[in-house]
Design a protein around this motif. Sequence first.
Motif, PDB file in Angstrom:
ATOM      1  N   LEU A 111      68.591  17.115 104.054  1.00 37.20           N
ATOM      2  CA  LEU A 111      69.159  17.942 102.986  1.00 37.20           C
ATOM      3  C   LEU A 111      69.174  19.412 103.395  1.00 37.20           C
ATOM      4  CD1 LEU A 111      67.648  16.378  99.732  1.00 37.20           C
ATOM      5  CD2 LEU A 111      69.693  15.721 101.020  1.00 37.20           C
ATOM      6  N   LEU A 112      68.116  19.872 104.067  1.00 38.85           N
ATOM      7  CA  LEU A 112      68.081  21.259 104.538  1.00 38.85           C
ATOM      8  C   LEU A 112      69.229  21.535 105.501  1.00 38.85           C
ATOM      9  CD1 LEU A 112      64.244  21.685 105.216  1.00 38.85           C
ATOM     10  CD2 LEU A 112      65.551  22.763 103.391  1.00 38.85           C
ATOM     11  N   GLU A 113      69.443  20.627 106.430  1.00 38.75           N
ATOM     12  CA  GLU A 113      70.505  20.803 107.428  1.00 38.75           C
ATOM     13  C   GLU A 113      71.879  20.791 106.778  1.00 38.75           C
ATOM     14  OE1 GLU A 113      71.820  21.806 111.010  1.00 38.75           O
ATOM     15  OE2 GLU A 113      69.717  21.184 110.881  1.00 38.75           O
ATOM     16  N   LEU A 114      72.092  19.882 105.842  1.00 37.64           N
ATOM     17  CA  LEU A 114      73.386  19.815 105.154  1.00 37.64           C
ATOM     18  C   LEU A 114      73.632  21.077 104.328  1.00 37.64           C
ATOM     19  CD1 LEU A 114      73.428  16.076 103.986  1.00 37.64           C
ATOM     20  CD2 LEU A 114      74.837  17.118 105.781  1.00 37.64           C
ATOM     21  N   ALA A 115      72.579  21.628 103.742  1.00 32.54           N
ATOM     22  CA  ALA A 115      72.730  22.866 102.967  1.00 32.54           C
ATOM     23  C   ALA A 115      73.056  24.034 103.888  1.00 32.54           C
ATOM     24  CB  ALA A 115      71.450  23.150 102.181  1.00 32.54           C
ATOM     25  N   LEU A 116      72.381  24.119 105.023  1.00 34.79           N
ATOM     26  CA  LEU A 116      72.648  25.202 105.976  1.00 34.79           C
ATOM     27  C   LEU A 116      74.068  25.124 106.529  1.00 34.79           C
ATOM     28  CD1 LEU A 116      69.257  25.285 107.919  1.00 34.79           C
ATOM     29  CD2 LEU A 116      70.238  27.173 106.602  1.00 34.79           C
ATOM     30  N   ARG A 117      74.601  23.916 106.633  1.00 32.84           N
ATOM     31  CA  ARG A 117      75.962  23.724 107.146  1.00 32.84           C
ATOM     32  C   ARG A 117      77.013  23.800 106.042  1.00 32.84           C
ATOM     33  NH1 ARG A 117      76.120  20.187 112.415  1.00 32.84           N
ATOM     34  NH2 ARG A 117      74.013  20.494 113.211  1.00 32.84           N
ATOM     35  N   GLY A 118      76.584  24.091 104.815  1.00 31.84           N
ATOM     36  CA  GLY A 118      77.535  24.257 103.723  1.00 31.84           C
ATOM     37  C   GLY A 118      78.174  22.977 103.239  1.00 31.84           C
ATOM     38  N   ARG A 119      77.475  21.843 103.413  1.00 34.29           N
ATOM     39  CA  ARG A 119      78.032  20.556 102.988  1.00 34.29           C
ATOM     40  C   ARG A 119      77.597  20.180 101.572  1.00 34.29           C
ATOM     41  NH1 ARG A 119      79.714  21.512 107.642  1.00 34.29           N
ATOM     42  NH2 ARG A 119      80.741  19.928 108.927  1.00 34.29           N
ATOM     43  N   ILE A 120      76.411  20.625 101.159  1.00 31.48           N
ATOM     44  CA  ILE A 120      75.918  20.296  99.820  1.00 31.48           C
ATOM     45  C   ILE A 120      75.476  21.574  99.114  1.00 31.48           C
ATOM     46  CG2 ILE A 120      75.201  17.967 100.479  1.00 31.48           C
ATOM     47  CD1 ILE A 120      72.309  18.986 100.561  1.00 31.48           C
ATOM     48  N   ALA A 121      75.391  21.494  97.795  1.00 27.86           N
ATOM     49  CA  ALA A 121      74.980  22.661  96.999  1.00 27.86           C
ATOM     50  C   ALA A 121      74.464  22.166  95.659  1.00 27.86           C
ATOM     51  CB  ALA A 121      76.155  23.616  96.798  1.00 27.86           C
ATOM     52  N   MET A 122      73.799  23.069  94.958  1.00 23.02           N
ATOM     53  CA  MET A 122      73.393  22.762  93.587  1.00 23.02           C
ATOM     54  C   MET A 122      74.638  22.616  92.710  1.00 23.02           C
ATOM     55  SD  MET A 122      70.110  22.599  93.050  1.00 23.02           S
ATOM     56  CE  MET A 122      68.553  23.024  93.869  1.00 23.02           C
ATOM     57  N   VAL A 123      74.564  21.709  91.748  1.00 27.09           N
ATOM     58  CA  VAL A 123      75.634  21.601  90.757  1.00 27.09           C
ATOM     59  C   VAL A 123      75.643  22.896  89.940  1.00 27.09           C
ATOM     60  CG1 VAL A 123      76.437  20.370  88.716  1.00 27.09           C
ATOM     61  CG2 VAL A 123      75.483  19.095  90.649  1.00 27.09           C
ATOM     62  N   LYS A 124      76.814  23.487  89.825  1.00 27.50           N
ATOM     63  CA  LYS A 124      76.917  24.771  89.127  1.00 27.50           C
ATOM     64  C   LYS A 124      76.850  24.554  87.623  1.00 27.50           C
ATOM     65  CE  LYS A 124      79.578  29.074  89.146  1.00 27.50           C
ATOM     66  NZ  LYS A 124      80.792  29.766  89.646  1.00 27.50           N
ATOM     67  N   ASP A 125      75.648  24.596  87.110  1.00 31.46           N
ATOM     68  CA  ASP A 125      75.406  24.384  85.688  1.00 31.46           C
ATOM     69  C   ASP A 125      74.339  25.382  85.248  1.00 31.46           C
ATOM     70  OD1 ASP A 125      74.859  23.566  83.147  1.00 31.46           O
ATOM     71  OD2 ASP A 125      74.142  21.565  83.688  1.00 31.46           O
ATOM     72  N   PRO A 126      74.673  26.304  84.342  1.00 36.90           N
ATOM     73  CA  PRO A 126      73.690  27.301  83.900  1.00 36.90           C
ATOM     74  C   PRO A 126      72.411  26.682  83.351  1.00 36.90           C
ATOM     75  CG  PRO A 126      75.878  27.860  83.110  1.00 36.90           C
ATOM     76  CD  PRO A 126      75.980  26.482  83.684  1.00 36.90           C
TER      77      PRO A 126
END
Length: 296
Positions: A69-84
């Motif tokens: 998950l860390l690697e995918l986040a650093l590569r811009g493949r995953i992100a938090m769901v944009k929900d306030p």
Amino acid sequence: MSSGLTRRHVQRQESAPEETNETDPDVQDPTMPRLTLLEEVLLLGLKDEQGHLSFWNDHISYVLRGCILLELALRGRIAMVKDPNRRHFELCERMIEVINDRNTGEMLLDETLKLMKASEPMSVQTWIDLLSGETWNVLKLGYQLKQVRERLAKGLVDKGILRTEKRNFLLFDMATHPLADRHCKEALLDRVCSSLVSRHSSPPNGTDIDKVYGYLRTTTMVCSAYAANVLENALMTLDYESREKAYAKVDELLADFSVWPLTGSGAQLQIPDGKALSFEVIPAVLSVFTKMDSIL
């Protein structure tokens, strides 16, 4: 006339530059690091000559799933769901989603991307548990990634860093992967030690994206190695005082990088535009590591 047009058309095709393929994997990108976070953590844990991990290390498998998950986040493949409303939940309980399903060229990363793309959004904690096979829900057992350590080792063999040998362990033979590229391992050890004991290991100033990513990648690797109980392998050459300083520094880094927003003295980074939701995944994963027995 038709023949002439055809010849000219063929000549134009032959002389035209090749079109770039937007789906080319990251392994063809010269700006990408040679090793993933998973491979670096595994390499720190492997015994150079014997070519296997400690038989008593029962933490590294779980940490390696978090490193995906860390690697995918650093590569811009995953992100938090944009929900306030996500701010009402703990970091590790916030939902993540795929924002770019382009292949990375790394088998485990791409396999995880496919699983996440085909699934509803789930929390960081849930994904690490499912990828590790830690679930009582039989319908979710298909999310478990099998033979992660062996597949990583074979990938390092393909990259020329390890080699494969057969060793006899009591009544059976087992494939081991001793070190082949000593320079690569030494460079990794130097990077770990300098990040923890050097006076110049502070967060980069300014908005240089390469420096920000480099610092963040090294920090997450060191924290992951700590959680996986393999960091001590990189610190064995240090004297007692330097080792104590290194462990104090990694405790500080883990505390600074397991909260969001990043406000600690060691985590004051200029986040690149449009990357905040991806970067938020990183402290979420590290917050999971802080609850592990190896850290507590």
